[in-house]
Design a protein around this motif. Structure first.
Motif, PDB file in Angstrom:
ATOM      1  N   GLN B 197       0.811  -1.419   0.015  1.00 26.98           N
ATOM      2  CA  GLN B 197      -0.072  -0.135   0.076  1.00 26.98           C
ATOM      3  C   GLN B 197       0.682   1.420  -0.032  1.00 26.98           C
ATOM      4  OE1 GLN B 197      -2.858  -0.789   3.381  1.00 26.98           O
ATOM      5  NE2 GLN B 197      -4.156  -1.651   2.137  1.00 26.98           N
ATOM      6  N   HIS B 199       3.575   1.653  -1.674  1.00 30.54           N
ATOM      7  CA  HIS B 199       4.389   1.750  -2.866  1.00 30.54           C
ATOM      8  C   HIS B 199       3.354   1.656  -4.043  1.00 30.54           C
ATOM      9  CE1 HIS B 199       8.265   1.882  -0.898  1.00 30.54           C
ATOM     10  NE2 HIS B 199       7.977   1.313  -0.043  1.00 30.54           N
ATOM     11  N   GLU B 200       2.767   2.630  -4.512  1.00 34.94           N
ATOM     12  CA  GLU B 200       1.795   2.501  -5.384  1.00 34.94           C
ATOM     13  C   GLU B 200       2.072   1.784  -6.724  1.00 34.94           C
ATOM     14  OE1 GLU B 200      -0.490   5.763  -6.586  1.00 34.94           O
ATOM     15  OE2 GLU B 200      -1.427   5.788  -4.499  1.00 34.94           O
ATOM     16  N   GLN B 203       3.558  -4.349  -7.297  1.00 32.85           N
ATOM     17  CA  GLN B 203       2.986  -5.097  -6.740  1.00 32.85           C
ATOM     18  C   GLN B 203       3.677  -6.064  -6.021  1.00 32.85           C
ATOM     19  OE1 GLN B 203       2.211  -5.372 -10.316  1.00 32.85           O
ATOM     20  NE2 GLN B 203       0.954  -3.434  -9.900  1.00 32.85           N
TER      21      GLN B 203
END
Lengths: 252, 252
Positions: B197, B199-200, B203
């Motif tokens: 969350q 580190h936008e 993934q």
């Protein structure tokens, strides 16, 4: 008499397979297991960890087949979204299954942290689901209607398949006979077509290979009828011998 | 700035994979190759040698992706129906490609039987197609629109991918960093979610394993942005160390 053919589909859920980093092992093991149950694997889809993609695949494949299996995405982490996706596909709520919670409570009783919220995620199921026993680790698989949710880690998947053995109705297992031959498949294309046409209850597949610097092919005859299979194999073997193509020594 | 993401799908054509007899090797090799081209493999379908099934999959996946690849079913035998199915999907005729015929004439010139009717089947293409060079054996692959038809035998597929290298437009390759840890993934589920969350552009995938009698997990961070990837990996590595989880010695 035409026998009822039972079919299944498999959805492999996982960015890991689509990235090429992990080689899938579940397709082959589910396929082999289904053969023994007399159920034909009709289609496999590998989809990303994206809820919408899983929902689409689940709805397409559960309607088109007698059984649907999924592997992957039922663990405790944020990228494990299979239960949410299948629940949405089926239009049911996600609930905590009391038996799954009890299993996890026992499993984590002597482990640091006990049954944390993250671990409790593995007790979440689509409402109305039953459990598939997992004798390898804590979290069970899930069965709802004709949909079977299994783990992604191959040895855990294998244990869940074991637990399902004999519980699904199937038809006569598809039998097969394979003969290998040192020939380019283009040399025998006419023969294969003729033999297949002469044996309606059989299909013949042709699979070329390259080994020890030589070109060969395996011919696989498949049928649910053992006599038809034997007759077809007899004709193909004679046809290959008459045409002078050497069999692969010691079988394929 | 949001970068354009290029996607591809793969259709593996073959009863052999669905029967469990042959373990697929093309999914992983096509997936890895696409990564390098900056194209994301979005979905794979394994379908039987049934024309209607291939047509359905081709039409669904060529519309939904920038590129579509198929493996299998372009050989000389009766069960090789990929060209017919793709032509039907695209609504075009099957024709003999003159250059493919010339390639096959040269290839079979010194071989017994020469260019038989069965072998000439391998010059059949959907009208309007180009060829994909095959440096391993005679029959070329086929490219029509965004659809690429390749061989099923993995080393021949590999040669065709080589021939396509650099010819398809893609985006920034997806980079990844993997860290292995001796921990049950349920222990770190909260940490993984928090770091993702924060580190936008990244993934994080979590992939448990069982090795040397111990439970571990690999965490794979993926991003097209090298700086974002490094920052996310830094935070996750520190988070794992702070929580006291031992890294897998020597990497994964």
């Amino acid at each position: 008499m035409t026998e009822r053919i039972w079919t299944a589909a498999l959805i492999v859920i996982g960015d890991e397979i689509l990235s090429g980093r992990t080689h899938d092992k579940n397709i082959a093991q589910v396929a082999s297991w289904l053969q023994v149950q007399g159920i034909r694997l009709a289609e496999v889809r590998v989809v990303a960890d994206v809820e919408e993609h899983i929902v689409t695949a689940v709805n397409a494949l559960r309607a088109a087949n007698d059984y649907l299996f999924t592997t992957g995405g039922i663990g405790p982490t944020h990228d494990d979204i299979t239960v949410d996706a299948v629940s949405r596909a089926l239009g049911v709520e996600v609930v905590i299954h009391p038996e799954a919670r009890a299993i996890l409570e026992r499993y984590y009783a002597d482990k640091p942290g006990g049954l944390t919220d993250a671990r409790l995620r593995m007790a979440r199921v689509p409402q109305g689901a039953e459990l598939i026993p997992n004798r390898m680790s804590g979290a069970p698989g899930i069965k709802i209607g004709n949909v079977h949710l299994m783990a992604g880690v191959p040895h855990i998947t294998a244990g869940m398949l074991d637990a399902l053995t004999g519980t699904l109705e199937g038809g006569a297992p598809l039998k097969s006979e394979t003969m290998g031959c040192w020939t380019a498949e283009s040399e025998v294309a006419d023969l294969l077509r003729q033999v297949e046409q002469a044996h309606e209850a059989c299909q013949i597949g042709s699979y070329p290979f390259f080994r020890e610097g030589r070109i060969g092919a395996n011919f696989v005859i498949r049928s649910t009828d053992a006599d038809a299979l034997a007759a077809c194999a007899h004709d193909l073997r004679n046809g290959l011998a008459d045409a002078g193509f050497p069999p692969v020594a010691g079988g394929i």
